[in-house]
Design a protein around this motif. Structure first.
Motif, PDB file in Angstrom:
ATOM      1  N   TRP A 162      38.779  40.458  46.876  1.00  0.00           N
ATOM      2  CA  TRP A 162      37.630  40.631  45.994  1.00  0.00           C
ATOM      3  C   TRP A 162      36.485  41.257  46.777  1.00  0.00           C
ATOM      4  O   TRP A 162      36.081  40.752  47.838  1.00  0.00           O
ATOM      5  N   GLU A 165      33.432  39.112  47.860  1.00  0.00           N
ATOM      6  CA  GLU A 165      33.560  38.023  48.830  1.00  0.00           C
ATOM      7  C   GLU A 165      32.824  38.424  50.111  1.00  0.00           C
ATOM      8  O   GLU A 165      33.164  39.432  50.741  1.00  0.00           O
ATOM      9  N   GLY A 187      42.582  43.870  42.112  1.00  0.00           N
ATOM     10  CA  GLY A 187      42.128  44.354  40.829  1.00  0.00           C
ATOM     11  C   GLY A 187      42.316  45.845  40.628  1.00  0.00           C
ATOM     12  O   GLY A 187      42.792  46.559  41.512  1.00  0.00           O
ATOM     13  N   GLY A 191      37.489  46.739  39.929  1.00  0.00           N
ATOM     14  CA  GLY A 191      37.458  45.468  40.631  1.00  0.00           C
ATOM     15  C   GLY A 191      37.648  44.278  39.700  1.00  0.00           C
ATOM     16  O   GLY A 191      37.946  44.428  38.518  1.00  0.00           O
ATOM     17  N   LEU A 192      37.461  43.112  40.245  1.00  0.00           N
ATOM     18  CA  LEU A 192      37.596  41.867  39.494  1.00  0.00           C
ATOM     19  C   LEU A 192      36.222  41.253  39.264  1.00  0.00           C
ATOM     20  O   LEU A 192      35.335  41.347  40.105  1.00  0.00           O
ATOM     21  N   ALA A 197      37.123  35.722  39.379  1.00  0.00           N
ATOM     22  CA  ALA A 197      37.157  35.112  40.710  1.00  0.00           C
ATOM     23  C   ALA A 197      37.032  33.594  40.610  1.00  0.00           C
ATOM     24  O   ALA A 197      37.755  32.849  41.297  1.00  0.00           O
ATOM     25  N   THR A 207      39.616  33.618  47.789  1.00  0.00           N
ATOM     26  CA  THR A 207      39.069  34.975  47.722  1.00  0.00           C
ATOM     27  C   THR A 207      38.855  35.499  49.137  1.00  0.00           C
ATOM     28  O   THR A 207      38.387  34.781  50.020  1.00  0.00           O
ATOM     29  N   SER A 209      37.859  39.181  51.626  1.00  0.00           N
ATOM     30  CA  SER A 209      37.298  40.522  51.709  1.00  0.00           C
ATOM     31  C   SER A 209      38.141  41.385  52.637  1.00  0.00           C
ATOM     32  O   SER A 209      38.756  40.894  53.588  1.00  0.00           O
TER      33      SER A 209
END
Length: 235
Positions: A162, A165, A187, A191-192, A197, A207, A209
């Protein structure tokens, strides 16, 4: 198995006859899609090609950590690319995912024809990279259903990549030494969402990064897959 006769599908037969121009008596190798490779001799050339199995070539056990990639639908042929490359990278199962920021309608990405098309991409990639087992392709699933489909269990790692994050990355110990299976969730281009999330976290997902670089969706998936395959010692 040795000495058995097999009849190849028309698509494979056509490739052998038209592209490779092989003849009866020529040697070929056959993949069964389950991890085995066999040497064989062509016996009949025609609309379908028949061959006689000589022996099994490989016999080693597969002791890698199973890896599942759950991918939000991407536009155009980006999804095809990700499926092809995930096959090459040794992903065991691929689940197309419908999220709030996917473009179009889920009906456009669902159904037997779409699944068969993805399976053909997997088969082609397996032949090109000499992978004997097929990556398992699943039907498109809704995000809310997906995140609850994998209940927590010992050795199971569930990572949602994500972009928002800000603290946890793959530099952190998110993958334990005793990992038995890893599931990655990524995603689409947009993105999500925060809501997604939070829903994933409530279902036991961590989650993560990928760092400060801004990556295209397909690049992020292949980067995450490659790094995790390395971390679980599959590469």
């Amino acid at each position: 198995m040795d000495g058995d006769s097999v009849e190849l599908p028309q698509t494979e037969s056509r490739h052998i006859v038209k592209a490779l121009r092989l003849q009866a008596g020529d040697a070929i190798e056959l993949l069964d899609g389950k991890g085995s490779v066999f040497s064989a001799i062509i016996t009949i050339i025609g609309k379908t090609v028949k061959a006689r199995i000589v022996e099994q070539v490989n016999s080693e056990d597969n002791d890698t950590i199973p890896l599942v990639v759950c991918q939000g639908h991407l536009k155009g042929k980006k999804m095809d690319l990700v499926i092809q490359k995930c096959t090459e990278l040794g992903v065991n199962q691929f689940i197309p995912l419908w999220t709030s920021r996917c473009q179009g309608k889920i009906s456009e990405h669902h159904g037997q024809k779409k699944l068969e098309r993805y399976q053909r991409i997997v088969e082609s990639a397996c032949k090109q990279c000499y992978r004997p087992d097929l990556m398992e392709m699943e039907e498109t699933i809704e995000f809310s259903e997906l995140v609850q489909s994998f209940p927590d269990s010992p050795g199971l790692v569930k990572l949602m990549f994500w972009e928002e994050e800000g603290q946890v990355s793959l530099h952190d110990p998110v993958i334990p030494e005793d990992v038995k299976k890893a599931i990655l969730l990524l995603g689409p281009e947009g993105g999500l969402s925060l809501e997604e999330a939070e829903l994933a976290r409530a279902s036991g997902w961590q989650t993560v990064s990928l760092g400060k670089r801004i990556l295209r969706a397909e690049t992020a998936t292949l980067t995450a897959t490659s790094v995790v395959q390395f971390l679980v010692k599959n590469m």
